[in-house]
Design a protein around this motif. Structure first.
Motif, short mmCIF file in Angstrom:
data_model
loop_
_atom_site.label_atom_id
_atom_site.label_comp_id
_atom_site.label_asym_id
_atom_site.label_seq_id
_atom_site.Cartn_x
_atom_site.Cartn_y
_atom_site.Cartn_z
N LEU A 32 6.28 49.45 -27.08
CA LEU A 32 5.43 50.52 -26.58
C LEU A 32 5.51 51.70 -27.53
N GLU A 73 10.36 53.97 -20.21
CA GLU A 73 8.89 53.94 -20.17
C GLU A 73 8.46 52.63 -19.52
N THR A 74 7.62 52.74 -18.51
CA THR A 74 7.07 51.55 -17.87
C THR A 74 5.56 51.66 -17.81
N ARG A 75 4.91 50.50 -17.87
CA ARG A 75 3.45 50.46 -17.77
C ARG A 75 3.03 49.31 -16.85
N ASP A 123 1.72 48.65 -10.00
CA ASP A 123 1.25 49.53 -11.07
C ASP A 123 2.14 50.75 -11.27
N SER A 168 3.87 53.17 -13.47
CA SER A 168 3.81 53.66 -14.86
C SER A 168 4.45 55.04 -14.91
N THR A 208 7.32 57.74 -17.36
CA THR A 208 8.11 58.01 -18.56
C THR A 208 9.23 58.97 -18.18
N GLY A 233 3.41 43.57 -15.83
CA GLY A 233 3.70 44.85 -16.44
C GLY A 233 4.78 44.76 -17.49
N GLY A 271 7.85 47.29 -19.95
CA GLY A 271 8.61 48.53 -20.00
C GLY A 271 9.76 48.45 -20.96
#
Length: 318
Positions: free
Chosen positions: A5, A15-17, A31, A33, A35, A68, A70
């Motif tokens: 990322l 950080e996750t998305r 979902d 997301s 930081t 997802g 991260g």
């Protein structure tokens, strides 16, 4: 392997998305997301069943997301090298209660891979940090619930982690103990250690966190710096000597009038965007010849924000 990322290795501790976790036909997380910056205290909030514990388990590598991606400390979720640099205190923990506090920390030090010399150095340090030096040679089964919480925090800090994840760290502590934990969290931040704090005690979060995320039904409903999220409207109480016709209409040009209390003297409850607007409203009242006996502004707390967001989400889902 997960794709890298942008900025993860230099800018963010976490950080996750789009993290998603599904158990059968139940969606526990949807979902996610977020930081988290290096060296900041990050509050992770939500009602029971919001997905907080699921998210924490994903971050520390205990479970895998359904979808997802991260990174934690610049490494993919679940990476062994990242996990070695995480200190973790789960909400529900049970220790080997037949061991003394020192023996328990020595065991965890071995699990962390610390050498004997490192364990001898760190164990007294963390015991002092959490106020358990005098109880070091007592068996954990004799510890109060608050002392067990403290030894749990000690084991989370034992290996000098770069990231500390605390799940309800003050739940068993009295007010003095909670204050000690707040001071400890501030000291960790002062040493550049990232703290990810999950707590239902919103006053504790408000006192120590730089940024927060509020999750509900597995989704993030608010994310940002504490000061920004709490910088919304103020509630203000105008206590007046009289209330001539047209006063409410005149005030409504500046503030949002919410309530009129006629007794024992006229009191108007309103919302204002800032203190400057309140001052202009007071000037208007005085210029109109209305006695002003009191003006009491109140900025909304984290609890106010939390309740409003969670209630709004609940209403929208009906």
């Amino acid at each position: 392997m997960q794709p890298r990322l942008p900025g993860s290795q230099s800018e963010w501790a976490i950080e996750t998305r789009g993290l998603r976790k599904v158990y059968g036909d139940r969606v526990a997380l949807e979902d996610l997301s977020i930081t988290v910056g290096h060296g900041e205290v990050f509050g992770f909030l939500g009602p029971n069943g919001a997905g907080k514990t699921t998210a924490v388990k994903i971050l520390v590598g205990l479970i895998r997301p359904t979808a997802g991606t991260g990174w934690v400390l610049g490494r993919p979720l679940g990476d062994y090298q990242a996990r070695r640099q995480i200190g973790y205190l789960p909400e529900l923990f049970r220790f080997h209660d037949w061991l003394t506090g020192e023996e328990l920390l020595d065991l965890h030090g071995q699990l962390y891979g610390l050498s004997r010399a490192e364990r001898r150095r760190r164990i007294p340090e963390v015991l002092e940090l959490v106020g358990l030096t005098e109880a070091a040679r007592r068996r954990v089964r004799t510890y109060s619930k608050g002392m067990q919480q403290r030894i749990g925090i000690a084991q989370a800090l034992l290996a000098e982690p770069r990231l500390v994840i605390l799940d309800e760290p003050t739940s068993a502590l009295d007010p003095l103990g909670r204050r000690d934990v707040r001071d400890l969290i501030r000291r960790l931040r002062g040493h550049g250690i990232t703290v990810f704090l999950n707590s239902h005690l919103l006053s504790e979060v408000e006192a120590v966190c730089d940024r927060i995320a509020i999750v509900n039904r597995g989704r993030v409903v608010a994310l940002g710096p504490m000061t920004t999220l709490l910088a919304g409207d103020l509630t203000v109480e105008f206590r007046l000597g009289s209330l001539p016709d047209g006063t409410l209409d005149a005030l409504a040009q500046l503030v949002q009038v919410e309530e009129l209390r006629p007794d024992p003297r006229p009191t108007i409850i309103a919302r204002a965007p800032d203190e400057e607007t309140i001052a202009r409203a007071v000037d208007l009242l005085v210029e109109s010849g209305i006695p002003v006996y009191g003006v009491i502004p109140e900025r909304h707390s984290l609890e106010d924000l939390f309740v409003r967001l969670v209630n709004d989400e609940s209403l929208e889902s009906r």
